[in-house]
Motif scaffolding. Structure first.
Motif, mmCIF file in Angstrom:
data_model
loop_
_atom_site.group_PDB
_atom_site.id
_atom_site.type_symbol
_atom_site.label_atom_id
_atom_site.label_comp_id
_atom_site.label_asym_id
_atom_site.label_seq_id
_atom_site.Cartn_x
_atom_site.Cartn_y
_atom_site.Cartn_z
ATOM 1 N N MET A 145 16.386 -11.067 88.575
ATOM 2 C CA MET A 145 16.229 -10.339 87.343
ATOM 3 C C MET A 145 17.578 -9.719 86.970
ATOM 4 O O MET A 145 18.208 -9.074 87.785
ATOM 5 N N PRO A 146 18.026 -9.914 85.738
ATOM 6 C CA PRO A 146 19.325 -9.378 85.343
ATOM 7 C C PRO A 146 19.303 -7.859 85.232
ATOM 8 O O PRO A 146 18.296 -7.254 84.897
ATOM 9 N N SER A 147 20.437 -7.278 85.546
ATOM 10 C CA SER A 147 20.643 -5.838 85.418
ATOM 11 C C SER A 147 21.656 -5.641 84.302
ATOM 12 O O SER A 147 22.757 -6.176 84.369
ATOM 13 N N GLN A 148 21.296 -4.885 83.264
ATOM 14 C CA GLN A 148 22.198 -4.725 82.130
ATOM 15 C C GLN A 148 22.473 -3.249 81.870
ATOM 16 O O GLN A 148 21.567 -2.421 81.914
ATOM 17 N N HIS A 149 23.749 -2.951 81.605
ATOM 18 C CA HIS A 149 24.187 -1.592 81.301
ATOM 19 C C HIS A 149 24.993 -1.655 80.014
ATOM 20 O O HIS A 149 25.890 -2.481 79.868
ATOM 21 N N ILE A 150 24.656 -0.770 79.067
ATOM 22 C CA ILE A 150 25.281 -0.778 77.743
ATOM 23 C C ILE A 150 25.802 0.624 77.444
ATOM 24 O O ILE A 150 25.122 1.612 77.707
ATOM 25 N N TRP A 151 27.011 0.694 76.887
ATOM 26 C CA TRP A 151 27.552 1.965 76.453
ATOM 27 C C TRP A 151 28.446 1.752 75.238
ATOM 28 O O TRP A 151 28.866 0.647 74.954
ATOM 29 N N THR A 152 28.695 2.849 74.515
ATOM 30 C CA THR A 152 29.590 2.800 73.365
ATOM 31 C C THR A 152 30.709 3.802 73.583
ATOM 32 O O THR A 152 30.546 4.816 74.280
ATOM 33 N N GLU A 153 31.849 3.504 72.972
ATOM 34 C CA GLU A 153 33.001 4.391 73.046
ATOM 35 C C GLU A 153 33.786 4.244 71.757
ATOM 36 O O GLU A 153 33.622 3.263 71.030
ATOM 37 N N LYS A 154 34.622 5.229 71.480
ATOM 38 C CA LYS A 154 35.483 5.173 70.304
ATOM 39 C C LYS A 154 36.915 4.959 70.758
ATOM 40 O O LYS A 154 37.358 5.566 71.736
ATOM 41 N N ASP A 155 37.633 4.089 70.037
ATOM 42 C CA ASP A 155 39.042 3.886 70.364
ATOM 43 C C ASP A 155 39.880 4.968 69.678
ATOM 44 O O ASP A 155 39.358 5.844 68.998
ATOM 45 N N ARG A 156 41.175 4.902 69.846
ATOM 46 C CA ARG A 156 42.043 5.953 69.309
ATOM 47 C C ARG A 156 42.085 5.958 67.783
ATOM 48 O O ARG A 156 42.531 6.914 67.178
ATOM 49 N N HIS A 157 41.607 4.881 67.158
ATOM 50 C CA HIS A 157 41.556 4.805 65.703
ATOM 51 C C HIS A 157 40.193 5.216 65.155
ATOM 52 O O HIS A 157 39.962 5.157 63.951
ATOM 53 N N GLY A 158 39.273 5.602 66.040
ATOM 54 C CA GLY A 158 37.955 6.054 65.622
ATOM 55 C C GLY A 158 36.925 4.956 65.463
ATOM 56 O O GLY A 158 35.816 5.212 65.020
ATOM 57 N N LYS A 159 37.282 3.707 65.823
ATOM 58 C CA LYS A 159 36.314 2.608 65.714
ATOM 59 C C LYS A 159 35.417 2.591 66.943
ATOM 60 O O LYS A 159 35.879 2.759 68.066
ATOM 61 N N LYS A 160 34.126 2.373 66.698
ATOM 62 C CA LYS A 160 33.168 2.289 67.799
ATOM 63 C C LYS A 160 33.223 0.913 68.450
ATOM 64 O O LYS A 160 33.317 -0.105 67.772
ATOM 65 N N ARG A 161 33.124 0.906 69.762
ATOM 66 C CA ARG A 161 33.121 -0.329 70.536
ATOM 67 C C ARG A 161 31.922 -0.292 71.478
ATOM 68 O O ARG A 161 31.753 0.656 72.232
ATOM 69 N N GLU A 162 31.075 -1.295 71.385
ATOM 70 C CA GLU A 162 29.921 -1.403 72.270
ATOM 71 C C GLU A 162 30.274 -2.367 73.397
ATOM 72 O O GLU A 162 30.808 -3.446 73.155
ATOM 73 N N VAL A 163 29.976 -1.945 74.623
ATOM 74 C CA VAL A 163 30.270 -2.758 75.802
ATOM 75 C C VAL A 163 28.968 -3.022 76.532
ATOM 76 O O VAL A 163 28.145 -2.117 76.703
ATOM 77 N N ARG A 164 28.793 -4.261 76.964
ATOM 78 C CA ARG A 164 27.627 -4.643 77.759
ATOM 79 C C ARG A 164 28.104 -5.273 79.060
ATOM 80 O O ARG A 164 28.952 -6.157 79.051
ATOM 81 N N ALA A 165 27.538 -4.805 80.144
ATOM 82 C CA ALA A 165 27.829 -5.373 81.456
ATOM 83 C C ALA A 165 26.502 -5.850 82.035
ATOM 84 O O ALA A 165 25.561 -5.065 82.176
ATOM 85 N N THR A 166 26.429 -7.117 82.345
ATOM 86 C CA THR A 166 25.196 -7.710 82.851
ATOM 87 C C THR A 166 25.467 -8.346 84.203
ATOM 88 O O THR A 166 26.419 -9.103 84.361
ATOM 89 N N LYS A 167 24.614 -8.023 85.177
ATOM 90 C CA LYS A 167 24.724 -8.639 86.499
ATOM 91 C C LYS A 167 23.556 -9.601 86.656
ATOM 92 O O LYS A 167 22.398 -9.216 86.563
ATOM 93 N N PHE A 168 23.890 -10.853 86.887
ATOM 94 C CA PHE A 168 22.866 -11.874 87.083
ATOM 95 C C PHE A 168 23.366 -12.833 88.150
ATOM 96 O O PHE A 168 24.481 -13.332 88.071
ATOM 97 N N GLY A 169 22.559 -13.059 89.146
ATOM 98 C CA GLY A 169 22.943 -13.965 90.223
ATOM 99 C C GLY A 169 24.129 -13.453 91.030
ATOM 100 O O GLY A 169 24.914 -14.235 91.538
ATOM 101 N N GLY A 170 24.280 -12.126 91.101
ATOM 102 C CA GLY A 170 25.367 -11.542 91.867
ATOM 103 C C GLY A 170 26.706 -11.510 91.148
ATOM 104 O O GLY A 170 27.700 -11.089 91.707
#
Length: 86
Positions: A1-26
């Motif tokens: 079963m995949p494990s997924q972690h999602i977060w958002t952050e702002k860069d120095r110019h104020g733009k939002k960036r969404e990041v997804r990290a998924t662990k599947f099969g190690g």
């Protein structure tokens, strides 16, 4: 079963960036997208800052029993491979 972690952050110019990290099969897979873009950027070698953010998230989830110690160890191993000292 995949494990997924999602977060958002702002860069120095104020733009939002969404990041997804998924662990599947190690294996961890990272992708990110800036708000307004339609395509995701996939990383063969994730950014060190993304790995450090993931470590914080996984450590918090581990304390609440929502992540495994193997997840924590695998993120630490990725950070070490990237040359991070944390």
């Amino acid at each position: 079963m995949p494990s997924q972690h999602i977060w958002t952050e702002k860069d120095r110019h104020g733009k939002k960036r969404e990041v997804r990290a998924t662990k599947f099969g190690g294996t961890w897979r990272f992708q990110s997208k800036i708000t307004g873009e339609t395509e995701w950027t996939y990383y063969d070698s994730p950014l060190l800052q993304d790995l450090l953010n993931l470590k914080e998230i996984v450590a918090r989830k581990y304390r609440r029993r929502r992540a495994t110690i193997e997840d924590v160890a695998s993120v630490d191993k990725l950070i070490e491979a990237q040359g991070g000292n944390e």
